[in-house]
Scaffold this motif. Structure first.
Motif, short mmCIF file in Angstrom:
data_model
loop_
_atom_site.label_atom_id
_atom_site.label_comp_id
_atom_site.label_asym_id
_atom_site.label_seq_id
_atom_site.Cartn_x
_atom_site.Cartn_y
_atom_site.Cartn_z
N ALA A 182 -34.55 16.91 -50.29
CA ALA A 182 -35.72 17.25 -49.85
C ALA A 182 -36.02 16.91 -48.30
CB ALA A 182 -36.78 17.04 -50.85
N PHE A 183 -36.13 17.55 -47.42
CA PHE A 183 -36.74 17.07 -46.30
C PHE A 183 -38.23 17.38 -46.07
CE2 PHE A 183 -32.41 17.64 -45.32
CZ PHE A 183 -32.02 16.51 -44.32
N LEU A 184 -39.22 16.48 -46.15
CA LEU A 184 -40.42 16.71 -46.24
C LEU A 184 -41.09 16.69 -44.75
CD1 LEU A 184 -40.29 16.26 -49.37
CD2 LEU A 184 -42.36 14.91 -49.06
N SER A 185 -41.93 17.62 -44.30
CA SER A 185 -42.55 17.89 -43.11
C SER A 185 -43.45 16.63 -42.79
CB SER A 185 -43.28 18.96 -42.85
OG SER A 185 -44.33 18.96 -43.54
N PRO A 186 -43.69 16.20 -41.50
CA PRO A 186 -44.54 15.13 -40.99
C PRO A 186 -45.90 15.42 -41.60
CG PRO A 186 -43.35 15.78 -39.15
CD PRO A 186 -42.91 16.73 -40.26
N GLU A 187 -46.37 16.64 -41.61
CA GLU A 187 -47.85 16.91 -42.19
C GLU A 187 -47.97 16.56 -43.82
OE1 GLU A 187 -46.77 19.43 -38.63
OE2 GLU A 187 -45.84 19.12 -40.62
N TRP A 232 -42.13 10.75 -25.96
CA TRP A 232 -42.01 10.75 -27.56
C TRP A 232 -42.11 12.18 -28.22
CZ3 TRP A 232 -46.30 7.74 -25.34
CH2 TRP A 232 -46.04 6.41 -25.20
N LEU A 233 -41.32 12.18 -29.37
CA LEU A 233 -41.54 13.45 -30.17
C LEU A 233 -42.72 13.61 -31.08
CD1 LEU A 233 -37.87 13.96 -31.72
CD2 LEU A 233 -38.63 14.35 -29.36
N ASN A 234 -43.17 14.78 -30.98
CA ASN A 234 -44.52 14.94 -31.94
C ASN A 234 -44.11 15.56 -33.29
OD1 ASN A 234 -43.61 17.80 -31.36
ND2 ASN A 234 -45.76 18.10 -30.33
N ASP A 235 -44.94 15.68 -34.06
CA ASP A 235 -44.88 16.38 -35.30
C ASP A 235 -44.02 17.68 -35.52
OD1 ASP A 235 -47.17 14.78 -35.16
OD2 ASP A 235 -47.58 15.27 -37.40
N ASN A 236 -44.46 18.61 -34.39
CA ASN A 236 -43.86 19.86 -34.57
C ASN A 236 -42.13 19.97 -34.20
OD1 ASN A 236 -46.20 21.15 -34.66
ND2 ASN A 236 -46.41 21.34 -32.35
N VAL A 237 -41.69 18.95 -33.35
CA VAL A 237 -40.49 18.69 -33.11
C VAL A 237 -39.83 18.33 -34.31
CG1 VAL A 237 -38.56 17.80 -31.63
CG2 VAL A 237 -40.70 18.67 -30.77
N ILE A 238 -40.14 17.22 -34.79
CA ILE A 238 -39.62 16.56 -35.91
C ILE A 238 -39.57 17.14 -37.23
CG2 ILE A 238 -39.64 14.54 -37.58
CD1 ILE A 238 -40.74 12.81 -35.44
N GLY A 239 -40.73 18.19 -37.42
CA GLY A 239 -40.85 18.96 -38.47
C GLY A 239 -39.78 20.36 -38.37
N PHE A 240 -39.58 20.56 -37.06
CA PHE A 240 -38.57 21.71 -36.93
C PHE A 240 -36.90 21.10 -37.19
CE2 PHE A 240 -34.99 22.65 -33.85
CZ PHE A 240 -34.77 24.03 -34.41
#
Length: 214
Positions: free
Chosen positions: A52-57, A26-34
Motif C-alpha cells: 500500500a502506497f499511502l498519499s501524503p494527505e 522542494w517537492l510538494n504533496d501533489n508530486v509525491i502523491g502522483f
C-alpha cells in the motif's frame, strides 16, 4: 497560466507542480502523491495486493487525527498488506505544508515500523506519531526503529529521497532484492530520478492529451 499537465487516477498535476522536479526545488504533496500512485499502478496484480502506497494527505490525516484514523483507513485493508509506505511531513497541522519529508514503512513480517530519514533525526517525532496511530489498525505492530537511510547532501532533495527509497523498498521487500539496493540511492542518482520522473509525466501527458485549463 498554471495549466493542468496530467490527470492520473486521483492525482492532478499542474505546470507549477511539475516545475518542482527541477532542482533546487522542494517537492510538494501533489508530486509525491502522483509518484506513489504511479508506483502502485505499476505493480502487477499479485504484488499490488501486498503493498500500500499511502498519499501524503492520507498519511498526514493518520498522524494528526488519532481517534479517527483507524476507521478512516479500514477500507484500505492495511492489515492484509506485507508493506505499507507513508510519506512523513514535519507539519503539525492537518493541512498541506511543512519543510521536510521522510518515509515510514510498515513491514508485516517480521512486524515493525521502519523510519527512513535523509536528514537523520529531523522527522523522528512525526514518524512515531504516525506509527502509533497506524498501529491501532494493525495486529502486533512490532515497535519502531530508525533505519540507516541514504543521506541528502543539500536542503531541497528530501521529497525525492522519499520517492526513491519507497521504490527501492518495494523492490527489496516484494521482489526479493537484498539491502544493497538502498546503497544505490546517491545524490547523483536522486538528481537523475528528478529528470526521469519529469519524463514519465511528460509521456503520460502526451498519451492522455489533457486539454489546457486556466
Amino acid at each position: 497560466m498554471d495549466r493542468v499537465v496530467l490527470s492520473f487516477g486521483d492525482s492532478l498535476l499542474r505546470s507549477s507542480d511539475v516545475s518542482l522536479l527541477d532542482p533546487p526545488r522542494w517537492l510538494n504533496d501533489n508530486v509525491i502523491g502522483f509518484a506513489f500512485e504511479f508506483l502502485a499502478a505499476s505493480l502487477s496484480p499479485p504484488l499490488s495486493e501486498r503493498v500500500a502506497f499511502l498519499s501524503p494527505e492520507v498519511s498526514q490525516f493518520t498522524k494528526c487525527c488519532r481517534d479517527e484514523a483507524a476507521a478512516f483507513l479500514e477500507p484500505l485493508a492495511l492489515p492484509c498488506k506485507d508493506l505499507i509506505l507513508l510519506p512523513v511531513n514535519d507539519n503539525s497541522g492537518p493541512e498541506a505544508g511543512g519543510s521536510h519529508w521522510s518515509l515510514l514503512a510498515y513491514v508485516r513480517r517480521p512486524p515493525g515500523f521502519l523510519h527512513y530519514d535523509s536528514a537523520p533525526g529531523t522527522n523522528a517525532h512525526h514518524a512515531r506519531l504516525m506509527a502509533r496511530n497506524l498501529s491501532a489498525l494493525l495486529e502486533g505492530d512490532g515497535g519502531f526503529r530508525e533505519e540507516r537511510a541514504p543521506a541528502q547532501h543539500n536542503g531541497y532533495d528530501c521529497g525525492m529521497y522519499v520517492v526513491c527509497v519507497a521504490e527501492a523498498l518495494c523492490e527489496q521487500h516484494l521482489r526479493g532484492c537484498d539491502d544493497l539496493i538502498l546503497q544505490s540511492i546517491t545524490p547523483q542518482y536522486v538528481t537523475r530520478k528528478r529528470a526521469e520522473w519529469k519524463d514519465v509525466i511528460g509521456e503520460l501527458s502526451r498519451k492522455s492529451a489533457v486539454a489546457p485549463q486556466p
